[in-house]
Design a protein around this motif. Structure first.
Motif, PDB file in Angstrom:
ATOM      1  N   PHE A 221      -1.584  -1.451  -9.035  1.00 56.16           N
ATOM      2  CA  PHE A 221      -0.813  -1.186  -7.827  1.00 56.16           C
ATOM      3  C   PHE A 221       0.657  -1.502  -8.082  1.00 56.16           C
ATOM      4  CE2 PHE A 221      -5.132  -1.852  -6.330  1.00 56.16           C
ATOM      5  CZ  PHE A 221      -5.303  -0.758  -5.498  1.00 56.16           C
ATOM      6  N   ASP A 225       3.053  -0.299  -2.976  1.00 60.14           N
ATOM      7  CA  ASP A 225       1.733  -0.422  -2.370  1.00 60.14           C
ATOM      8  C   ASP A 225       1.610  -1.686  -1.520  1.00 60.14           C
ATOM      9  OD1 ASP A 225       0.213   1.865  -3.363  1.00 60.14           O
ATOM     10  OD2 ASP A 225       0.405   0.957  -5.343  1.00 60.14           O
ATOM     11  N   SER A 231      -0.088   0.071   1.419  1.00 60.98           N
ATOM     12  CA  SER A 231      -0.206   1.532   1.419  1.00 60.98           C
ATOM     13  C   SER A 231      -1.629   1.952   1.775  1.00 60.98           C
ATOM     14  CB  SER A 231       0.145   2.078   0.031  1.00 60.98           C
ATOM     15  OG  SER A 231      -0.826   1.654  -0.922  1.00 60.98           O
ATOM     16  N   ARG A 233      -3.382   3.753  -0.005  1.00 65.65           N
ATOM     17  CA  ARG A 233      -4.110   3.601  -1.269  1.00 65.65           C
ATOM     18  C   ARG A 233      -4.670   2.186  -1.424  1.00 65.65           C
ATOM     19  NH1 ARG A 233      -1.300   2.459  -6.723  1.00 65.65           N
ATOM     20  NH2 ARG A 233      -2.963   2.728  -8.273  1.00 65.65           N
TER      21      ARG A 233
END
Length: 290
Positions: A221, A225, A231, A233
């Motif tokens: 990451f 992030d 994030s 993700r």
């Protein structure tokens, strides 16, 4: 001789800070919850925060087979000799029912926090000297050195806030025999916006703790992030959310990556609700694990 933790914890457990004993006013509620979780088929209860044998004992006494573990007991808050003694007393009364999960916690929460890896090694040395059995303890292992320590000087690893990819890396380093029981946060919400909002609300404090953020950065990451609550993700990598099919698939990802057991952590709101017991959610979750 008791069975190994790997044999007794089963495939699924519940992780909860709310199950810690916080005084007589909640003792009945906690006892009922432990008995219900056992009846639902969970193999282990993992007590969040800096928990201890004292917190585990009432849950063990209220049930008949379920394993109760600390996730984690901070090495800074409990002296090794006292930890060994409290483990021995509880294990004598209820053989094989208590797992001592240990970790170094975080600098923010421990005044004495210095050289955490070396301190953990010294703590294990002291436990050995006090006669604590290595096959009844687990380490909250994030980085490679601590994972190796969990392999060599404990029964395995109980990592918190990790991905399926981290689980695969942990399994590779641990080898086949040690127990690998990652925690996985679950939001029982199908709407992506609402699910991620609940997830971010709860995750916010963890994104201020270097042990976790450093582990994320080690595992692919980026700083982006970690910004603004995480994030999509990142959220999607450390949570299971969605309908029952999607949540079951996310849990299965951890098992496919090498987990022996997944400690499922229901998240319904922000951290001030830590003492809540989401019993309807635990029941709903159990129904999709059968």
């Amino acid at each position: 001789m008791t069975d190994s933790l790997k044999e007794t914890v089963g495939r699924y457990g519940i992780w909860s800070s709310g199950l810690r004993d916080s005084g007589p006013s909640r003792s009945g509620e906690l006892a009922e919850a432990a008995a219900e979780l056992e009846e639902l088929g969970y193999g282990a209860l993992w007590l969040g925060g800096s928990s201890s044998a004292r917190d585990a004992a009432p849950l063990i006494e209220a049930s008949s087979r379920i394993v109760v573990g600390t996730s984690i007991q901070s090495i800074w808050e409990h002296e090794p000799a006292a930890s060994a003694a409290s483990f021995a007393a509880l294990d004598s009364a209820h053989p094989g029912r208590f797992a001592l999960g240990l970790g170094v916690s975080h600098a923010r929460f421990a005044e004495r926090y210095r050289r955490p890896y070396s301190a953990l090694v010294s703590y294990l040395d002291a436990l050995d000297e006090a006669g604590h059995p290595a096959d009844r303890r687990l380490l909250a292992a994030l980085g490679p050195k601590t994972i190796d320590l969990a392999r060599d000087r404990a029964a395995g690893s109980v990592p918190y806030l990790v991905t399926a990819d981290h689980t695969a890396m942990s399994r590779e380093r641990l080898g086949e025999a040690p127990l690998l029981a990652p925690e996985l946060k679950v939001v029982l919400e199908s709407d992506p916006g609402r699910a991620r909002a609940v997830a971010r609300d709860y995750l916010a404090v963890y994104l201020t703790l270097p042990n976790y953020t450093g582990n994320f950065l080690r595992n692919g990451f980026t700083e982006d992030d970690l910004a603004n609550g995480g994030s999509d993700r990142l959220i999607d990598a450390v949570y299971a959310w969605g309908d029952e099919t999607r949540i079951r698939a996310r849990i299965d990802e951890y098992l496919a990556a090498g987990a022996d057991h997944v400690a499922l952590h229901i998240v319904e709101g922000s951290r001030p609700r830590e003492e809540s017991l989401p019993r309807p959610a635990w029941s709903r979750l159990a129904s999709l694990l059968t």
